[in-house]
Design an enzyme around this catalytic site. Sequence first.
Site, PDB file in Angstrom:
ATOM      1  N   LYS A  63      35.866  32.836  40.338  1.00 38.31           N
ATOM      2  CA  LYS A  63      35.303  31.560  39.505  1.00 38.31           C
ATOM      3  C   LYS A  63      36.104  30.556  40.432  1.00 38.31           C
ATOM      4  O   LYS A  63      35.449  29.348  40.588  1.00 38.31           O
ATOM      5  CB  LYS A  63      35.841  31.499  38.285  1.00 38.31           C
ATOM      6  N   SER A 315      34.464  41.772  39.973  1.00 39.05           N
ATOM      7  CA  SER A 315      34.613  40.362  39.928  1.00 39.05           C
ATOM      8  C   SER A 315      35.904  39.731  39.321  1.00 39.05           C
ATOM      9  O   SER A 315      36.105  38.482  39.603  1.00 39.05           O
ATOM     10  CB  SER A 315      33.221  39.724  38.998  1.00 39.05           C
TER      11      SER A 315
END
Length: 414
Positions: A63, A315
């Site tokens: 992110k 991720s």
Amino acid sequence: MVEKTSWGKGTQMITIDTIQQAATIIKGRVIRTPLVHSPTFSRMFGGEIYLKLENLQKTGAFKIRGATHKLLKHLKKIGSGGVVAASAGNHAQGVALAAKQAGIASTIVMPEWASISKQEATRGYGGKVVIAGQSVAESLSKAQELAGKGKTFVHPFDDADIIAGQGSIALEILEDLKHADIILVPIGGGGLISGIAVAAKTIRPDIKVIGVQAAVCPSAFESCRQGKVTKVESEALSIADGITVKQTGELTFKIIRKYVDEVVLVEEQHIAAAILMLLERKKVLAEGAGAVTLAALLSRTIVIPSGKKAVLLISGGNLDSPLLGRIIGKGLVTHGRIMRLRVHLSDTPGSLSRLLDQVAYLKANVLHIYHDRNVKDIPINISCVEIELETRSSAHIDHICGELQKAGYEMELK
């Protein structure tokens, strides 16, 4: 080559050019994470399996890429009120750190169920945390309300600048592995897979981009199945909380329909097993959302053809320690690595010692033992012993049970 179709809200556009520009802007400010080959997973699942380790990124997740790009690109437009965002964890930390590095204030709205460790991590990166909402959607509403009071709103996924920043991952993958055939990507709101899909499909039109989502909250899956953005209600809490998003973005869904080949679902038990396998086999700590790509292989939802090169995007790695402990414990029990049993023994000197000698002979390791003489409904000359053993496999457990029963022990598995 795939046509450079652009998607965006207003004047915002998403093309390979904007993704490359985003990569240039964030270069040196985020980590260029490694792409590692896994011989173990290649043997287990066929093909050649690679891991893109975004769990090693700043803040422990991808992110930071989109957040850094968004803030730096629009730095001059951000007022004294700073930025505001809503997230259960990774976007919160990404925005907080990106804002701190850019020298601006950040306010992060987190749902009431957000983990304490992620709240504290967000504060540690300089964010002011506001707890509001029973869901991420409710937290988003609160964040947008605060945006009306002089703060700049940073959406977690449905934003062209965020998408472009996340797309830099695909550029790195294809620089390191030019002939990748498949990229498996976790999918929640769709920002990550949108950026990756645009970049990857433009550079290599024949590459497959597959989204993997937790089955308890199949918003992207249902949207693709119905051909429109579809809101779903979560069946239960997921250990892949980072992708538990009830509705994909309007912008992201347009890109997903255009560029993503398939979206598949994985169950909670396979996500948990994938977390444990990554930890044991690769020494990689992945959160639930980060492990869903391996879960798709474990469950055989996705089968990699022989000779094909597949990249699993890990991720993020922001997994709470208590949850990690439960996943490890449950996984060990499920896979026959821990055995719990209750044995009734004659309450005479040496009986416990003989039992433990038998356990040692059977090559099991005692982890915990509890000896209780005061158990209701058993004779006064009998004691109850509960033992937790470390074992090799389910077959090993069956062998131990058989041998103890042959030796005359009255026992039951717990």
